[in-house]
Design a protein around this motif. Structure first.
Motif, PDB file in Angstrom:
ATOM      1  N   THR A  26       0.833  -1.203   0.000  1.00 32.82           N
ATOM      2  CA  THR A  26       0.000   0.000   0.000  1.00 32.82           C
ATOM      3  C   THR A  26       0.869   1.254   0.000  1.00 32.82           C
ATOM      4  O   THR A  26       0.593   2.221  -0.708  1.00 32.82           O
ATOM      5  CB  THR A  26      -0.938   0.004   1.213  1.00 32.82           C
ATOM      6  N   ARG A 101      -7.453  -1.818  -5.711  1.00 35.77           N
ATOM      7  CA  ARG A 101      -7.715  -3.119  -5.088  1.00 35.77           C
ATOM      8  C   ARG A 101      -8.302  -4.118  -6.078  1.00 35.77           C
ATOM      9  O   ARG A 101      -8.009  -5.313  -6.006  1.00 35.77           O
ATOM     10  CB  ARG A 101      -8.658  -2.939  -3.891  1.00 35.77           C
ATOM     11  N   GLN A 102      -9.107  -3.621  -6.988  1.00 38.38           N
ATOM     12  CA  GLN A 102      -9.664  -4.514  -8.010  1.00 38.38           C
ATOM     13  C   GLN A 102      -8.562  -5.049  -8.917  1.00 38.38           C
ATOM     14  O   GLN A 102      -8.612  -6.192  -9.369  1.00 38.38           O
ATOM     15  CB  GLN A 102     -10.715  -3.765  -8.834  1.00 38.38           C
ATOM     16  N   ALA A 106      -6.773  -6.836  -2.386  1.00 36.83           N
ATOM     17  CA  ALA A 106      -7.154  -5.992  -1.251  1.00 36.83           C
ATOM     18  C   ALA A 106      -5.958  -5.341  -0.576  1.00 36.83           C
ATOM     19  O   ALA A 106      -6.029  -4.198  -0.125  1.00 36.83           O
ATOM     20  CB  ALA A 106      -7.951  -6.812  -0.239  1.00 36.83           C
ATOM     21  N   SER A 107      -4.847  -6.044  -0.477  1.00 35.24           N
ATOM     22  CA  SER A 107      -3.656  -5.494   0.180  1.00 35.24           C
ATOM     23  C   SER A 107      -2.714  -4.811  -0.804  1.00 35.24           C
ATOM     24  O   SER A 107      -1.665  -4.292  -0.400  1.00 35.24           O
ATOM     25  CB  SER A 107      -2.901  -6.600   0.911  1.00 35.24           C
ATOM     26  N   LEU A 108      -3.057  -4.827  -2.082  1.00 32.45           N
ATOM     27  CA  LEU A 108      -2.227  -4.287  -3.167  1.00 32.45           C
ATOM     28  C   LEU A 108      -0.888  -5.020  -3.293  1.00 32.45           C
ATOM     29  O   LEU A 108       0.064  -4.498  -3.872  1.00 32.45           O
ATOM     30  CB  LEU A 108      -1.975  -2.779  -2.998  1.00 32.45           C
TER      31      LEU A 108
END
Length: 202
Positions: A26, A101-102, A106-108
């Motif tokens: 992130t 995120r897509q 979700a956590s990149l």
């Protein structure tokens, strides 16, 4: 390895070089976006909210044509463009995060694995080696990577002295901060002093 070479390290590359085995995905994405904002490839503008109950303004991000970018920075520009497709005024930060995120999970973490890590491997600073009890492949600094990491740490350590110089030698403080280029984003200690540094640089 000279970190001030013709193709200097980007903020995300520098952060991963400092901590090649930690989960900073992130932060890496955010650093890339902030670097792009500083170069005006991405632009943040306050836009008046629309709608019956909408009040005030909100910040929206837009991507603009710019110079050729490393793949991991171009990927961030594409995420912003994707997030802004439904609104010509740009995308909110939440919309950009959702699009990221897509694309990268979700956590990149896929951003680190698919974009920033290959950039450092391509520079010859990191290689994937098997290690540990389970012999998984892990990012490991090459000799050139170790030298570049040492140089980068020394540069950042020197930059952390800048706040102390603002009162005694503001010119030196401003020059040292300017010498960092976009790597100034890695020095948290400088953020509260940016207005004084800008004044000292004039």
């Amino acid at each position: 390895m000279d970190i001030h070479q013709a193709s200097p390290l980007t903020p995300a590359e520098a952060m991963l070089l400092l901590k090649p085995r930690t989960g900073l995905s992130t932060r890496l994405f955010k650093l890339s976006a902030m670097g792009l904002l500083m170069r005006r490839v991405l632009r943040a503008e306050a836009v008046q909210k629309k709608g019956w109950l909408a009040r005030g303004a909100e910040t929206r991000l837009q991507a603009f044509p710019g110079p050729a970018l490393p793949a991991h920075e171009a990927a961030v520009v594409e995420v912003v463009r994707t997030a802004a497709r439904k609104n010509p005024q740009g995308a909110t930060a939440l919309e950009v995060v959702a699009a990221a995120r897509q694309t990268y999970g979700a956590s990149l973490d896929s951003y680190r694995k698919m974009q920033v890590l290959p950039a450092l491997i391509g520079r010859g600073l990191i290689e994937m080696k098997r290690g540990g009890l389970l012999r998984f492949k892990r990012p490991t600094l090459t000799p050139a990577g170790e030298a570049a990491q040492t140089e980068l740490k020394a540069l950042l350590d020197r930059a952390r002295q800048v706040p102390a110089w603002l009162d005694t030698n503001p010119g030196q403080a401003a020059a040292t901060a300017a010498s960092l280029g976009l790597l100034v984003l890695l020095v948290e200690e400088l953020k509260p002093h940016m207005p004084r540094l800008a004044q000292a640089a004039q």
